[in-house]
Design an enzyme around this catalytic site. Structure first.
Site, short mmCIF file in Angstrom:
data_model
loop_
_atom_site.label_atom_id
_atom_site.label_comp_id
_atom_site.label_asym_id
_atom_site.label_seq_id
_atom_site.Cartn_x
_atom_site.Cartn_y
_atom_site.Cartn_z
N ARG A 155 0.36 -1.23 0.28
CA ARG A 155 0.05 -0.24 -0.10
C ARG A 155 0.94 1.55 -0.03
O ARG A 155 0.66 2.30 0.51
CB ARG A 155 -1.02 0.03 1.81
CG ARG A 155 -1.77 -1.23 1.34
CD ARG A 155 -2.83 -1.29 0.25
NE ARG A 155 -3.60 -2.15 0.20
CZ ARG A 155 -3.43 -3.75 0.03
NH1 ARG A 155 -2.19 -3.60 -0.84
NH2 ARG A 155 -4.13 -4.18 0.52
N SER A 226 -10.89 0.04 3.48
CA SER A 226 -10.27 0.00 4.92
C SER A 226 -9.87 1.23 6.02
O SER A 226 -9.23 1.70 4.75
CB SER A 226 -9.37 -1.16 5.00
OG SER A 226 -9.27 -2.16 3.69
N GLU A 322 -5.57 4.51 6.38
CA GLU A 322 -4.93 3.99 5.72
C GLU A 322 -5.54 5.62 4.79
O GLU A 322 -4.67 6.32 3.87
CB GLU A 322 -5.63 3.12 5.25
CG GLU A 322 -5.34 2.57 3.52
CD GLU A 322 -5.63 1.21 3.09
OE1 GLU A 322 -4.66 0.58 3.35
OE2 GLU A 322 -6.26 1.54 1.76
P1 FAD Z 1 -8.67 9.41 -4.64
O1 FAD Z 1 -9.26 8.88 -3.48
O2 FAD Z 1 -8.93 10.15 -5.40
O3 FAD Z 1 -6.50 9.92 -4.79
C1 FAD Z 1 -6.30 8.98 -3.28
C2 FAD Z 1 -4.94 9.03 -3.72
O4 FAD Z 1 -4.46 9.29 -5.15
C3 FAD Z 1 -4.72 11.46 -3.45
O5 FAD Z 1 -3.17 11.03 -2.83
C4 FAD Z 1 -4.54 11.72 -4.38
O6 FAD Z 1 -3.81 13.01 -4.72
C5 FAD Z 1 -3.98 10.65 -5.69
N1 FAD Z 1 -4.10 10.27 -6.60
C6 FAD Z 1 -5.54 10.32 -7.42
N2 FAD Z 1 -5.65 10.80 -8.12
C7 FAD Z 1 -3.95 11.21 -8.93
C8 FAD Z 1 -3.35 11.22 -10.03
N3 FAD Z 1 -4.42 11.34 -11.90
N4 FAD Z 1 -2.31 12.03 -10.17
C9 FAD Z 1 -1.96 11.70 -8.57
N5 FAD Z 1 -2.22 11.46 -7.52
C10 FAD Z 1 -3.55 10.83 -7.68
N6 FAD Z 1 -7.41 0.32 -2.03
C11 FAD Z 1 -6.98 -0.96 -2.04
O7 FAD Z 1 -5.78 -1.44 -2.11
N7 FAD Z 1 -7.54 -2.78 -2.42
C12 FAD Z 1 -8.61 -2.75 -2.26
O8 FAD Z 1 -9.54 -3.97 -2.32
C13 FAD Z 1 -10.23 -1.26 -1.80
N8 FAD Z 1 -11.32 -1.79 -1.81
C14 FAD Z 1 -11.94 -0.31 -0.98
C15 FAD Z 1 -13.38 -0.52 -1.10
C16 FAD Z 1 -13.83 0.36 -1.03
C17 FAD Z 1 -15.23 0.50 -0.82
C18 FAD Z 1 -14.06 1.81 -0.70
C19 FAD Z 1 -14.48 2.58 -0.57
C20 FAD Z 1 -12.11 1.97 -0.98
C21 FAD Z 1 -11.18 0.73 -1.09
N9 FAD Z 1 -10.29 0.96 -1.23
C22 FAD Z 1 -9.55 -0.33 -1.66
C23 FAD Z 1 -9.63 2.17 -1.50
C24 FAD Z 1 -9.66 2.87 -2.69
O9 FAD Z 1 -10.55 2.62 -3.61
C25 FAD Z 1 -8.46 2.66 -3.61
O10 FAD Z 1 -7.03 3.00 -2.73
C26 FAD Z 1 -8.35 3.38 -5.13
O11 FAD Z 1 -7.36 3.35 -5.75
C27 FAD Z 1 -8.18 5.39 -5.21
O12 FAD Z 1 -9.20 5.69 -6.18
P2 FAD Z 1 -9.71 7.34 -5.90
O13 FAD Z 1 -9.88 7.35 -7.31
O14 FAD Z 1 -11.08 7.01 -5.57
O15 FAD Z 1 -8.19 8.04 -4.90
P1 NAP Z 2 -9.89 -10.40 5.45
O1 NAP Z 2 -9.83 -11.76 4.16
O2 NAP Z 2 -11.25 -10.31 6.32
O3 NAP Z 2 -8.43 -10.58 5.47
C1 NAP Z 2 -7.93 -9.58 6.83
C2 NAP Z 2 -6.84 -9.16 6.21
O4 NAP Z 2 -5.85 -9.95 6.71
C3 NAP Z 2 -6.91 -8.33 5.16
O5 NAP Z 2 -6.26 -7.36 5.54
C4 NAP Z 2 -5.12 -9.40 4.73
O6 NAP Z 2 -4.37 -8.68 4.06
C5 NAP Z 2 -4.86 -10.53 5.56
N1 NAP Z 2 -4.99 -11.38 4.07
C6 NAP Z 2 -6.00 -12.75 4.70
N2 NAP Z 2 -5.81 -13.60 3.84
C7 NAP Z 2 -4.10 -13.76 3.55
C8 NAP Z 2 -2.98 -14.18 2.92
N3 NAP Z 2 -3.47 -15.26 2.63
N4 NAP Z 2 -1.76 -13.91 2.56
C9 NAP Z 2 -1.44 -12.35 3.22
N5 NAP Z 2 -2.67 -12.05 4.02
C10 NAP Z 2 -3.53 -12.03 3.77
O7 NAP Z 2 -9.90 -9.35 4.53
P2 NAP Z 2 -10.79 -8.94 3.97
O8 NAP Z 2 -11.43 -6.63 4.62
O9 NAP Z 2 -12.10 -9.34 3.74
O10 NAP Z 2 -10.83 -7.65 2.19
C11 NAP Z 2 -10.41 -8.26 1.47
C12 NAP Z 2 -9.14 -7.81 0.61
O11 NAP Z 2 -9.72 -7.13 0.00
C13 NAP Z 2 -7.92 -8.01 1.03
O12 NAP Z 2 -7.17 -8.24 0.03
C14 NAP Z 2 -7.90 -6.99 1.49
O13 NAP Z 2 -6.86 -5.59 1.64
C15 NAP Z 2 -8.84 -5.78 0.09
N6 NAP Z 2 -9.68 -4.87 0.03
C16 NAP Z 2 -8.97 -3.65 0.23
C17 NAP Z 2 -9.50 -2.50 1.10
C18 NAP Z 2 -9.08 -1.18 0.78
O14 NAP Z 2 -9.61 0.03 1.41
N7 NAP Z 2 -7.66 -0.84 1.25
C19 NAP Z 2 -10.87 -2.71 1.06
C20 NAP Z 2 -11.49 -3.53 0.64
C21 NAP Z 2 -11.04 -4.71 1.33
P3 NAP Z 2 -4.19 -7.64 2.90
O15 NAP Z 2 -5.08 -6.61 3.02
O16 NAP Z 2 -2.50 -7.14 2.79
O17 NAP Z 2 -4.58 -8.78 1.91
#
Ligand code: FAD
Ligand code: NAP
Length: 328
Positions: A155, A226, A322
């Protein structure tokens, strides 16, 4: 401009200077007349406005999907920063370029995907990236940074570090494998199948199904995914933690450190469903904080502090948010 519709947590917030950038020419023109550093915004799914924003907000909306070509191992496809992430994943599968199906249904724009190196279900986007095109806001110069030079981590990337507020990402070039293999290491995905899937659409459907059941739809109930990063602890800290709490879910990292599931820590503190005003911990997934209607910044701040305090008291671990918290 009302920003509440431009960040998925949906707190009330305004900005007086909103600029929509739809082409490279518009990006260059905006930089040429820039008086104050802008706040760059995609779809606002990882950004929360706690107050009104006094910076200009540049909304990145550059379109386009171009297939550049292929070599023996990969297809190369350049995608505009303003393209919706999930729409791009669907496009790639429809056009016969699998490899991103584990990342289905992540909200946001393509331009934001390298910023925090989005990841889910065992895949991080850097595994599918060739390069990132950006314009340096300080001098208007264009660059193409190869994936190996982007400083990708868990991340994390240089776009959150030395290039933060400086690199305006205009396009991302993906490198998708010609030989498709399902990525099934993640338990929740593996559990959906009795036999190995034979099509990326099966994995896509499974991921969409899991996510729809577990995560609140941000367009229905405001949230930013998250809310806290999974803490990374040293081997020594991990040992102490397991002695006190044998069931704690931990995952070894490459460097001898361990990733701790932050959602589990919050759940153990009995916080699922806990709320402060209209800000609450999801009753289904403790790692997600939600706007249950008319949450205020004060509700959210108090909730964040409460969750952090409880986890610190019980486990001695500091949880870090985050999403980007503007006005914190
Ligand atoms: P924004 O919120 O608009 O911006 C995020 C950051 O990126 C800011 O710092 C912004 O300045 C920068 N940025 C945006 N666009 C640009 C650009 N073109 N150039 C330079 N900087 C830029 N994240 C995960 O990693 N895994 C997941 O599974 C995941 N699941 C999610 C589920 C839900 C329900 C939600 C609400 C969020 C989730 N996220 C997840 C977080 C989010 O979706 C990601 O981080 C996504 O990439 C953000 O995109 P955005 O366009 O909305 O970014
Ligand atoms: P989950 O399956 O309940 O697991 C909880 C955490 O354990 C996760 O964050 C995941 O880390 C870690 N994990 C589980 N299995 C793993 C494996 N085999 N190896 C390494 N790490 C493991 O998680 P969840 O909340 O339902 O989310 C599912 C996936 O979607 C995850 O990968 C999560 O990162 C992603 N997600 C991200 C966001 C966001 O906003 N960043 C939001 C929703 C979902 P990792 O997060 O590193 O995978």
């Amino acid at each position: 401009m009302d920003l509440s519709a431009h960040h998925t947590f949906g707190l009330p917030s305004q900005c007086s200077d909103w600029v929509e950038l739809r082409s490279l020419a518009q990006v260059r023109a905006a930089i040429a007349v820039m008086e104050q550093p802008p706040l760059i915004l995609g779809e606002g799914s990882n950004s929360i406005f706690l107050t009104d924003c006094d910076q200009p907000v540049w909304h990145i909306a550059l379109p386009g999907i171009d297939v550049l070509g292929a070599d023996t191992d990969f297809h190369y496809i350049r995608v505009g920063a303003g393209v919706n992430w999930h729409a791009w994943v669907e496009w790639s599968l429809h056009h016969g370029y699998p490899g991103l199906e584990n990342l289905a249904l992540i909200p946001g724009s393509v331009g934001a995907c390298p910023v925090q190196n989005i990841g889910a279900y065992g895949l991080e986007v850097d595994q599918r990236l060739h390069s990132v095109c950006y314009v340096d806001i300080k001098n208007g110069q264009s660059f193409e940074l190869m994936a190996a030079d982007c400083g990708f981590g868990y991340r994390d990337s240089r776009f959150k570090q030395d290039l933060a507020g400086r690199a305006l990402i205009t396009a991302v070039t993906f490198r998708l494998p010609r030989l498709w293999q399902p990525m099934m290491a993640y338990r929740d995905v593996a559990m959906m199948f009795d036999a190995l899937p034979t099509s990326p659409w099966q994995v896509f459907d499974a991921v969409v199904d899991i996510r729809t059941r577990k995560l609140p739809d941000p367009w229905v109930h405001g949230n930013a995914g998250s809310f806290f990063k999974n803490p990374i602890v040293s081997g020594a800290q991990a040992q102490v933690l397991t002695q006190g709490h044998p069931a704690v879910p931990m995952y070894p990292q490459a460097n001898g450190y361990f990733k701790v599931a932050a959602g589990w820590l919050i759940d153990q503190c009995g916080l699922k469903g806990y709320r402060v005003g209209d800000a609450g911990v999801s009753p289904v997934q403790a790692l997600v904080l939600m706007n249950l209607g008319r949450a205020t910044a004060s509700d959210l701040r108090t909730l964040i502090a409460h969750v952090q305090d409880q986890v610190m008291d019980r486990f001695g671990i500091a949880l870090e948010p985050e999403p980007n918290l503007y006005g914190a």
